[in-house]
Design a protein around this motif. Structure first.
Motif, PDB file in Angstrom:
ATOM      1  N   GLY A 121      -8.217 -11.671  -3.803  1.00 62.22           N
ATOM      2  CA  GLY A 121      -8.093 -12.296  -2.492  1.00 62.22           C
ATOM      3  C   GLY A 121      -6.830 -13.099  -2.298  1.00 62.22           C
ATOM      4  N   GLY A 132      -6.543  -8.203  -5.452  1.00 62.65           N
ATOM      5  CA  GLY A 132      -7.954  -7.917  -5.643  1.00 62.65           C
ATOM      6  C   GLY A 132      -8.801  -9.172  -5.714  1.00 62.65           C
ATOM      7  N   ARG A 166      -1.355  -6.261  -7.405  1.00 60.83           N
ATOM      8  CA  ARG A 166      -2.655  -5.664  -7.101  1.00 60.83           C
ATOM      9  C   ARG A 166      -3.791  -6.461  -7.734  1.00 60.83           C
ATOM     10  NH1 ARG A 166      -0.545   0.544  -8.088  1.00 60.83           N
ATOM     11  NH2 ARG A 166       0.299   0.866  -5.974  1.00 60.83           N
ATOM     12  N   ASP A 186       0.819  -1.212   0.000  1.00 63.89           N
ATOM     13  CA  ASP A 186       0.000   0.000   0.000  1.00 63.89           C
ATOM     14  C   ASP A 186       0.854   1.265   0.000  1.00 63.89           C
ATOM     15  OD1 ASP A 186      -2.192  -1.630   0.080  1.00 63.89           O
ATOM     16  OD2 ASP A 186      -2.458  -1.493   2.262  1.00 63.89           O
ATOM     17  N   ARG A 232      -7.427  -8.978  -0.630  1.00 66.77           N
ATOM     18  CA  ARG A 232      -8.710  -8.453  -0.191  1.00 66.77           C
ATOM     19  C   ARG A 232      -9.674  -9.606   0.085  1.00 66.77           C
ATOM     20  NH1 ARG A 232      -9.499  -3.790  -4.855  1.00 66.77           N
ATOM     21  NH2 ARG A 232      -7.593  -2.601  -4.408  1.00 66.77           N
ATOM     22  N   ASP A 233     -10.702  -9.297   0.846  1.00 65.47           N
ATOM     23  CA  ASP A 233     -11.689 -10.310   1.182  1.00 65.47           C
ATOM     24  C   ASP A 233     -12.525 -10.631  -0.048  1.00 65.47           C
ATOM     25  OD1 ASP A 233     -13.385 -12.050   2.387  1.00 65.47           O
ATOM     26  OD2 ASP A 233     -14.517 -10.542   3.505  1.00 65.47           O
ATOM     27  N   SER A 234     -12.382 -11.860  -0.560  1.00 70.54           N
ATOM     28  CA  SER A 234     -13.164 -12.296  -1.720  1.00 70.54           C
ATOM     29  C   SER A 234     -13.971 -13.543  -1.389  1.00 70.54           C
ATOM     30  CB  SER A 234     -12.243 -12.579  -2.914  1.00 70.54           C
ATOM     31  OG  SER A 234     -11.357 -13.648  -2.620  1.00 70.54           O
TER      32      SER A 234
END
Length: 458
Positions: free
Chosen positions: A330, A328, A324, A298, A360-362
Motif C-alpha cells: 500500500g 503491494g 512492487r 505497470d 495497492r489498497d491495504s
C-alpha cells in the motif's frame, strides 16, 4: 452504641439544614445525598460536584486535561461535548450548542513518513569521494520537509564504495570478508557525510544498521520499528544501511533497494522514493536510441533490464522489484533521478517525475500481516488439497496436517511457509506451528498454521 447513633442523626440533620435553596436552585435539579443513600458507609457528602440533567443523561465528569466530558453510554452517543453545553435556563443568553467531536477527529494526527533511498553511484563519484554538493542539496530538501509536516528516513548506500579505495581496491571484490572490511571502513565516512550535511539544516543524523535477521524475527522487527519511530518523534533523521560487517549469508538483503522497501513497510511510510542517476525506468538502456521514459510502473512488465553499476549490486531490476514490494503493502513508490536543484519536493507534491508505482489498497492490514507478507522470508512451500484451501480461504480456519499433500523444503516451528494449491499457485503465507518432520504422513489433530498467523494473497 447510643452515642454512635446520635452522631449519625446529627450528620443527617446537618445535611437537611444545609438544603435551604431558592426555588430557582431547586429547578436546576441539584441532587443532595443522605447518609442512608447508596454511599452507605462512606463519608457523607452534601452535594454532587456537578448537576444531574433532567434527561437521564450521565453525570458530567470534568476532564481537566482536555476540558471535555464523555457522553452517557446509555444515550447511545459516541461523541463528546465540551463542558457547559446543558439546556438553556432563564436569564441566560441563548447560544448554540457546540457540535459533537467525532471519534476520528479525537485521534492524534500521526506524522507522515517518507523513505528516501540513495544509491552508491549517487552518493559517491566512483573514485572513493563523496558527492558533497549533491548530499547538501538533498539534505536541504530533507530539512525543509522535516520543518513541515513530514518525517524522513534516509536509506543510504555507499559504505563499500567509500571503503574500497582506502583498502587499495579498484573494483568490487567477490570475497565476503573483503566486502565486510570495506563496508566497516566506509560506513564511518558515509555517516559523517550525512551528519555534516543534515547539521547544516539544524537536524541530527542517527546511524541505524540493520541485518536481514533483524527484520525476519518479529521481536527484533518491533524493536527496530520502535527505535525508528522514537527518533522521528524526537526530530532526528535516521540514516539506515545494511550492517554489512556482520552479514553471513550475503552482504546485503540482496541490495539496498529491497532494504528501503522493507524499511518503508516497517515505518508504515506514505511514500518511498528510490533515487538513482537516471530519470526513471526506460523501455531500454537510457543511452540507446528510441529509449522512452515510463511514467507508470505497470508499463515495466517484460522489460529487459541491465545490471547494476560496478560500485553497487542493485540496478533497475532490483528497484522495480522493491517498488512492487512496497506498492503491494500500500506504499506508493517513485523511481527518479537524484540529481538536480529540486528533487524531493516536486515528487512529494505529486508532480509527474520519474516512474510511479501506485500503492495497492491495504486498508485494515495489520502491521503483523504486512511484516509476514512482505518482510518475513518463506523457507518452504506446502501444497494443500482443495478442502484445506476452501477451509482457509472461505471459512477462515487454520491449516491442519491432514490437509497437506506435499512439502517442498524442511522447516521448523516459527518459520514462514508458503501455501500452494495442487497446481502450484501460491495463495497464502503463514507461520508454522509445527515442523516438517511432525507432519509427515498427514497425521490428524496437528495444526500446521494457525489462522491468526496467516495472510492470504489477493
Amino acid at each position: 452504641m447510643g452515642e454512635r447513633l446520635r452522631a449519625r442523626l446529627d450528620r443527617h440533620a446537618s445535611c437537611r439544614r444545609g438544603d435551604r435553596r431558592s426555588g430557582a436552585d431547586r429547578e436546576r435539579g441539584d441532587v443532595r445525598t443522605c447518609g442512608d443513600d447508596r454511599d452507605r458507609g462512606r463519608r457523607c457528602s452534601c452535594s454532587f460536584p456537578r448537576r444531574l440533567p433532567r434527561d437521564d443523561g450521565a453525570l458530567e465528569c470534568d476532564d481537566a486535561v482536555h476540558r471535555r466530558i464523555p457522553a452517557a453510554r446509555d444515550a447511545r452517543d459516541g461523541h463528546q461535548r465540551r463542558l457547559g453545553t446543558g439546556p438553556a435556563r432563564s436569564g441566560h443568553l441563548p447560544r448554540s450548542v457546540p457540535a459533537p467531536v467525532s471519534r476520528r477527529r479525537r485521534r492524534l494526527t500521526e506524522a507522515v513518513t517518507v523513505v528516501v533511498k540513495f544509491g552508491s553511484s549517487l552518493v559517491t563519484d566512483g573514485r572513493g569521494q563523496i558527492r558533497r554538493s549533491l548530499l547538501g542539496a538533498r539534505a536541504a530538501e530533507i530539512g525543509s520537509l522535516m520543518r513541515g509536516s513530514e518525517s524522513v528516513v534516509v536509506v543510504s548506500s555507499g559504505a563499500i564504495a567509500l571503503g574500497l579505495p582506502r583498502l587499495g581496491f579498484t573494483h568490487r571484490p567477490r570475497a565476503l570478508p573483503r566486502l565486510q572490511a570495506a563496508s566497516a571502513l566506509g560506513q564511518v565516512r558515509l555517516q559523517r557525510a550525512w551528519d555534516t550535511a543534515l547539521r547544516r539544516e539544524g537536524f541530527e543524523a542517527a546511524q541505524v544498521l540493520l541485518s536481514a535477521p533483524d527484520l525476519a524475527e518479529r521481536a527484533s522487527y518491533v524493536n527496530a520499528r520502535n527505535a525508528l519511530e522514537t527518533l522521528l518523534k524526537l526530530g532526528v533523521v535516521p540514516v539506515v544501511n545494511e550492517n554489512d560487517a556482520t552479514a553471513t549469508d550475503e552482504i546485503t538483503f540482496g541490495d539496498n533497494d529491497a532494504l528501503a522497501a522493507q524499511v518503508a513497510v516497517l515505518v508504515r511510510a506514505r511514500l518511498l522514493v528510490l533515487l538513482t542517476e537516471v530519470e526513471g525506468v526506460y523501455t531500454a538502456h537510457p543511452a540507446a536510441p528510441g529509449a522512452e521514459l515510463l511514467s507508470e510502473g505497470d508499463m515495466a512488465e517484460g522489460l529487459t533490464l541491465g545490471r547494476g553499476s560496478p560500485l553497487g549490486r542493485g540496478g533497475m531490476a532490483s528497484k522495480i522489484q522493491a517498488a512492487r514490494l512496497a506498492a503491494g503493502a500500500g506504499i506508493p513508490t517513485v523511481i527518479a533521478s537524484g540529481r538536480g536543484r529540486e528533487v524531493l519536493a516536486p515528487i512529494i507534491a505529486g508532480e509527474r517525475l520519474g516512474t510511479r508505482f501506485p500503492g495497492r489498497d491495504s486498508a485494515g492490514a495489520s502491521a503483523f500481516r504486512l511484516w509476514l507478507q512482505h518482510v518475513k522470508p518463506a523457507v518452504a512451500r506446502l501444497v494443500v488439497d482443495e478442502g484445506a484451501r476452501d477451509a482457509l480461504v472461505a471459512q477462515g480456519r487454520s491449516l491442519l496436517a491432514v490437509g497437506v499433500v506435499g512439502c517442498e523444503g524442511a522447516f521448523a516451528a516459527g518459520d514462514a511457509v508458503e501455501l500452494a494449491e495442487p497446481d502450484g499457485t501460491v495463495f497464502a503465507k503463514g507461520i508454522a506451528s509445527a515442523g516438517s518432520a511432525e507432519i509427515t504422513g498427514r497425521p490428524r489433530g496437528i495444526e500446521v498454521v494457525h489462522r491468526d498467523r496467516l495472510v492470504l494473497y489477493s
